[in-house]
Design a protein around this motif. Structure first.
Motif, PDB file in Angstrom:
ATOM      1  N   GLY A 114      -8.719  32.697 -72.906  1.00  0.00           N
ATOM      2  CA  GLY A 114      -9.535  31.899 -72.003  1.00  0.00           C
ATOM      3  C   GLY A 114      -9.542  32.445 -70.585  1.00  0.00           C
ATOM      4  N   TRP A 115     -10.283  31.761 -69.733  1.00  0.00           N
ATOM      5  CA  TRP A 115     -10.466  32.251 -68.377  1.00  0.00           C
ATOM      6  C   TRP A 115      -9.186  32.188 -67.566  1.00  0.00           C
ATOM      7  CZ3 TRP A 115      -9.560  29.431 -64.017  1.00  0.00           C
ATOM      8  CH2 TRP A 115      -9.476  28.047 -64.150  1.00  0.00           C
ATOM      9  N   ARG A 116      -8.307  31.251 -67.864  1.00  0.00           N
ATOM     10  CA  ARG A 116      -7.048  31.156 -67.117  1.00  0.00           C
ATOM     11  C   ARG A 116      -6.168  32.391 -67.360  1.00  0.00           C
ATOM     12  NH1 ARG A 116      -8.275  25.885 -68.477  1.00  0.00           N
ATOM     13  NH2 ARG A 116      -8.261  24.436 -66.729  1.00  0.00           N
ATOM     14  N   THR A 117      -6.212  32.905 -68.570  1.00  0.00           N
ATOM     15  CA  THR A 117      -5.469  34.131 -68.880  1.00  0.00           C
ATOM     16  C   THR A 117      -5.984  35.291 -68.050  1.00  0.00           C
ATOM     17  OG1 THR A 117      -5.069  33.356 -71.126  1.00  0.00           O
ATOM     18  CG2 THR A 117      -4.816  35.718 -70.729  1.00  0.00           C
ATOM     19  N   VAL A 118      -7.300  35.408 -67.953  1.00  0.00           N
ATOM     20  CA  VAL A 118      -7.893  36.466 -67.129  1.00  0.00           C
ATOM     21  C   VAL A 118      -7.455  36.304 -65.683  1.00  0.00           C
ATOM     22  CG1 VAL A 118     -10.058  37.452 -66.271  1.00  0.00           C
ATOM     23  CG2 VAL A 118      -9.887  36.706 -68.640  1.00  0.00           C
ATOM     24  N   PHE A 119      -7.504  35.086 -65.184  1.00  0.00           N
ATOM     25  CA  PHE A 119      -7.116  34.801 -63.807  1.00  0.00           C
ATOM     26  C   PHE A 119      -5.689  35.261 -63.533  1.00  0.00           C
ATOM     27  CE2 PHE A 119      -5.206  31.906 -60.723  1.00  0.00           C
ATOM     28  CZ  PHE A 119      -6.044  32.070 -59.643  1.00  0.00           C
TER      29      PHE A 119
END
Length: 87
Positions: A45-50
Motif C-alpha cells: 500500500g501507499w504507506r509502505t511506499v511513504f
C-alpha cells in the motif's frame, strides 16, 4: 540550487554538461522509480511506499548531502586543486 552549485563547483566549459546530466538524471529516476513504487504499492500500500522511500532517502541522501556536498570546492577534502581554482 543546481545552477548555483554547478557554478561554484565546475569550470564554465563543463557547466552545460553537468546541467544536462542532472536533467537526464531526473528522467532516469522516474523511469527506474516507477516500477519500484508500483511494486511497493502492490506489496503493502501507499504507506509502505511513504516509509520505505522516506527512510531510504534519509539514510542514503542525508549523509551524502552533509559529508560529500559542501558549498564550495575549497570546503571539500575530496576536491583537487583544479576544482578549488574554479570557486
Amino acid at each position: 540550487m543546481c545552477n548555483a552549485y554547478s557554478r561554484r563547483w565546475f569550470p564554465l566549459r563543463e557547466q552545460n554538461r553537468i546541467q544536462s546530466t542532472w536533467v537526464n538524471g531526473n528522467q532516469v529516476g522516474i523511469a527506474l522509480g516507477l516500477p519500484l513504487v508500483a511494486a511497493l504499492i502492490s506489496a503493502g500500500g501507499w504507506r509502505t511506499v511513504f516509509w520505505v522511500l522516506g527512510v531510504g532517502s534519509f539514510l542514503l541522501l542525508e549523509p551524502m548531502l552533509l559529508l560529500l556536498a559542501p558549498d564550495t570546492p575549497a570546503a571539500s577534502r575530496f576536491a583537487n586543486e583544479e576544482s578549488n581554482a574554479t570557486s
